[in-house]
Write an enzyme that holds these catalytic residues in place. Structure first.
Site: not given
Ligand SMILES: *Cc1c(COP(=O)(O)O)cnc(C)c1O
Length: 371
Positions: A183
């Site tokens: 992210k």
């Molecule tokens: C990365 C992501 C998640 C989950 O995030 P985590 O921290 O890995 O649990 C949920 N929704 C979307 C759209 C994502 O890109």
């Protein structure tokens, strides 16, 4: 041979690494002062609203649904073009996901279809800011207010993005961000939820750690079934270093994305909306022309051969085995299915150079000419 170019890579500076070492030497590794410091810093960005950390956005989304009172028998409307976590959390609280199709241009949930899907059982909507491109918040909250529905924003990809100048998280209902390493900012693994008030924050604190409330005398009570999803101070130290650079990261991503948009203009690809004010450009996603739909695996392999990673974000959730077992099938969401079959994520991360973008574009042009 030139270096392999991943589709993303976190940028962790030396000061952040040193701050992690400080935590390791401090003797306090689990949730503590660094988590509180990061929660306070995130709350400042969220306009003073309460923010609490957990070890993933998945946990934040699940707890958000619990806080919103979503349970068995309720329906939650969302998009199928997302990471499976978006829908899995709906199943995790015993509710029923209701997928509606996307707008093929923005690739985001189509709010007209959301309105049509609202039933007496609808308890919440989960809009997803795919690639960091924000879903129309005015439209989402108009529906939520009109029909009395909660909103759990899956803003996992949109840290630092804004809707008409207002940063995501600083307004709205429940807003979840992810700090997974892919992210725009990371804590290694982690996530947070922005909430409306201290009552919700107190419930969230219980849900993330065994349902326990501690008393000053060292005893405690357990009054709800909580889980184990608290973040470590090691992770929070990484997050503090990252949050300080989030705006810089996002500005760089916008700059690089702009270059992609102009360089890929003439390839006959579906490009993302050229919007450089609101989106944080979490990903740069192209949609292959229909004639190349069946060639996507080959194209991915040829790009990899040339040292460039491209990703698929995402296979449509409703066509995965678990959701097929629940009765979903191909043909129900035509735009989602068509785009999921042809979408590709090109490398985009702040440390990329303009020459890297040029290399991706010329390699892609060459590969497409071979297919
Ligand atoms: C990365 C992501 C998640 C989950 O995030 P985590 O921290 O890995 O649990 C949920 N929704 C979307 C759209 C994502 O890109």
């Amino acid at each position: 041979m030139t270096d392999f170019l991943p589709f993303t890579r976190p940028d962790i500076d030396e000061a952040t690494i040193a701050s992690v070492a400080d935590v390791l030497r401090s003797g306090w590794l689990t949730t503590g002062p660094k988590c509180r410091e990061l929660e306070a810093a995130l709350s400042v960005r969220a306009g003073g609203r309460p923010v609490r950390l957990v070890n993933s956005a998945t946990a934040a989304l699940e707890f958000a649904l619990r806080i919103a009172g979503v349970s068995a028998g309720d329906e939650v409307i969302t998009t199928s073009l997302s990471w499976v976590a978006t829908a899995n959390v709906i199943l995790a609280v015993g509710a029923t996901p209701v997928f509606v199709d996307i707008d093929p241009l923005t690739r985001l949930i189509d709010l007209k279809l959301v309105e049509q899907a609202i039933s007496a059982k609808t308890k919440a909507i989960i809009p997803v800011d795919l690639a960091g491109f924000p879903v129309d918040r005015e439209g989402v909250y108009r529906l939520a207010n009109q029909y009395g529905i909660r909103v759990v924003e899956d803003a996992a990809q949109s840290q630092g993005a804004n809707w008409q100048g207002r940063e995501l998280g600083s307004f709205g209902d429940l807003v979840a961000f992810s700090f997974h390493p892919n992210k725009n900012m990371t804590t290694g693994e982690g996530g947070c939820l922005v909430m409306n008030n201290e009552d919700e924050a107190r419930l969230f604190e219980k849900l993330r750690l065994q349902g326990v409330t501690r008393a000053p005398d060292g005893t405690y009570d357990c009054d709800v079934l909580g889980g184990k999803a608290n973040l470590t101070d090691i992770a929070a130290a990484i997050g503090l270093g990252q949050l300080a650079r989030l705006d810089e990261f996002n500005a760089r991503r916008r700059e690089l994305a702009k270059l992609y948009c102009t360089s890929l203009d003439k390839l006959g690809l579906g490009l993302p909306p050229a919007e450089f004010e609101q989106s944080n450009w979490h990903m740069f996603q192209i949609v292959l022309p229909e004639r190349l739909a069946a060639q996507r695996p080959k194209l991915i392999a040829m790009m990899k051969e040339a040292g460039i990673a491209v990703g698929v974000h995402y296979p449509a959730i409703h066509t995965t085995s678990l959701y097929r077992q629940l009765g979903w099938h191909e043909g129900q969401l035509p735009h989602t299915e068509a785009i999921a079959a042809r979408i590709l994520t090109l490398p985009l991360f702040p440390a990329m150079q303009k020459s890297d973008i040029e290399r991706v574009c010329s390699t892609l042009t060459h590969v497409m000419s071979q297919l």
